[in-house]
Design an enzyme around this catalytic site. Structure first.
Site: not given
Length: 148
Positions: A44, A57
């Protein structure tokens, strides 16, 4: 980060990092034994940046990039390439406030969010013979977001 519980931290790491580690380890063992294989992790942009209010995250996605580099260094000489595709903002089945945020969309030079089919070519390339000398790489697929 101040309100993030340790349980939630661990849950995110289990889903985003531990699962990748276990799959790499188990599938990579056979590839190393055969002397050939390609592992393509999914990261990501959070793994290259530091988004606000996303510490767990972000840490997990940074770790995937580090794991990719470490495994590529360990296994490249044994015929296994390990790379990561790094998507930007993609439309998925998950709802996100980013989809309706004009500031987010305006920052993407391509002028739109990615669609799932936009990621296919990068995965095909990394899985192909054309990428036999590509390892430890982060292939960013984000419509130009990271370039800004």
């Amino acid at each position: 980060a101040l309100e993030l519980s340790l349980d939630r931290w661990r849950e995110v790491q289990t889903v985003n990092l531990d699962a990748v580690w276990l799959l790499c380890q188990r599938i990579g063992a056979g590839m190393v034994e055969r002397g050939a294989g390609k592992i393509i992790n999914i990261g990501s942009l959070a793994g290259l940046q530091g988004p606000v209010n996303r510490s767990a995250y972000t840490a997990s996605k940074h770790a995937i990039i580090g794991l990719t580099k470490a495994l590529s260094n360990e296994w490249a000489g044994r015929g296994v390439q390990v790379n990561t595709v790094v998507p930007g903002y993609f439309k998925t089945g998950r709802q996100s406030p980013a989809y309706t945020d004009p500031v987010v969309q305006a920052r993407i030079p391509a002028g739109r969010f990615g669609e799932p089919e936009d990621i296919v070519g990068s995965v095909i390339f990394l899985a192909s013979r054309a990428a036999d000398y590509v390892t430890g790489h982060q292939l960013i697929v984000d419509g130009g977001w990271y370039a800004r």
